[in-house]
Design an enzyme around this catalytic site. Structure first.
Site, short mmCIF file in Angstrom:
data_model
loop_
_atom_site.label_atom_id
_atom_site.label_comp_id
_atom_site.label_asym_id
_atom_site.label_seq_id
_atom_site.Cartn_x
_atom_site.Cartn_y
_atom_site.Cartn_z
N ILE A 84 88.60 92.98 28.45
CA ILE A 84 87.23 92.61 27.96
C ILE A 84 86.94 91.46 27.33
O ILE A 84 87.71 91.17 25.99
CB ILE A 84 86.78 93.86 26.93
N PRO A 85 86.31 90.50 27.86
CA PRO A 85 86.71 89.06 27.62
C PRO A 85 86.12 88.68 26.46
O PRO A 85 84.93 87.76 26.44
CB PRO A 85 85.96 88.47 28.70
N CYS A 86 86.40 88.88 25.20
CA CYS A 86 85.86 88.30 24.04
C CYS A 86 85.81 86.97 23.70
O CYS A 86 84.95 86.40 22.83
CB CYS A 86 86.33 89.03 22.69
N HIS A 87 86.98 86.40 24.42
CA HIS A 87 86.90 85.00 24.31
C HIS A 87 85.67 84.07 24.97
O HIS A 87 85.66 82.96 24.94
CB HIS A 87 88.25 84.44 25.03
N ARG A 88 85.08 84.95 25.70
CA ARG A 88 83.64 84.37 26.51
C ARG A 88 82.61 84.17 25.76
O ARG A 88 81.36 84.23 26.06
CB ARG A 88 83.55 85.02 27.70
#
Length: 138
Positions: A84-88
Site C-alpha cells: 500500500i504505497p504510502c511513499h507515493r
DNA sequence: AGGGTGACACAGG
DNA sequence: GCCTGTGCCACCC
C-alpha cells in the site's frame, strides 16, 4: 479505453490481500477507507494528502474534503508496508513531504523509491502536472 | 466532553 | 522563491 498515465503505466493497482485485511481491521473506518483508495495509485504516479481526502469525500460524503492533516496521520500509522504505497503520497505543492514519521534519512529513502519507479524528482520536488494520479470512479 | 496533536493546505509577506 | 501564521480534521487521550 486509453488512460493518459504516461510511460510508467505497467502496474495495476495493488490488490489487498487477506493478510492486509487483518491489519486494516485494527484501524479506524476513515483510515481504512483512505488506504483502500491509496492502493489505486500505480507505480510511476503520485498523489497528495489533499487529493486522497478529496477523493474519499467524493465517494462518501460523510467525510470532509479538506482533511489533509488526517490523511497525514493515516500515513504515519502506516502498517502499509510498501504494497500500500504510502511513499507515493506527497504534498500538494510538489514537495516530497514526510516519511516514516520524519526519521532521519527517511525523506531520502522516499525520494529514492519514487525515482526507482520512474518519478522524476528535481531538488526535492515533483512536477504534479506530469506525475499526479487521476482517480477513476464510476 | 474537551483539549492536544500531526508524514497537511493555503494565503500572505 | 522561502518562511510564517492560520485553518483544518480525524484521532487519541
Amino acid at each position: 479505453m486509453i488512460l493518459d498515465w504516461g510511460p510508467y503505466t505497467i502496474n495495476k493497482m495493488y490488490k489487498i490481500t487477506a493478510e492486509d485485511e487483518k491489519k486494516l481491521a485494527t484501524l479506524s473506518r476513515y483510515q481504512q477507507a483512505i488506504l483502500r483508495i491509496l492502493t489505486e495509485v500505480p507505480k510511476g504516479k503520485v498523489t497528495t494528502y489533499g487529493d486522497l481526502a478529496k477523493e474519499l469525500s467524493l465517494r462518501d460524503p460523510k467525510w470532509l474534503p479538506n482533511a489533509s492533516r488526517a490523511v497525514g496521520t493515516t500515513m504515519k500509522n502506516n502498517l502499509c508496508g510498501p504494497q500500500i504505497p504510502c511513499h507515493r503520497v506527497i504534498k500538494s505543492d510538489g514537495n516530497i513531504g514526510n516519511f516514516r514519521g520524519g526519521e532521519k534519512g527517511a525523506v531520502e529513502e522516499k525520494t529514492a523509491m519514487l525515482q526507482s519507479e520512474g518519478v522524476i524528482v528535481v531538488k526535492g520536488k515533483i512536477d504534479l502536472k506530469k506525475f499526479r494520479h487521476t482517480f477513476h470512479r464510476e
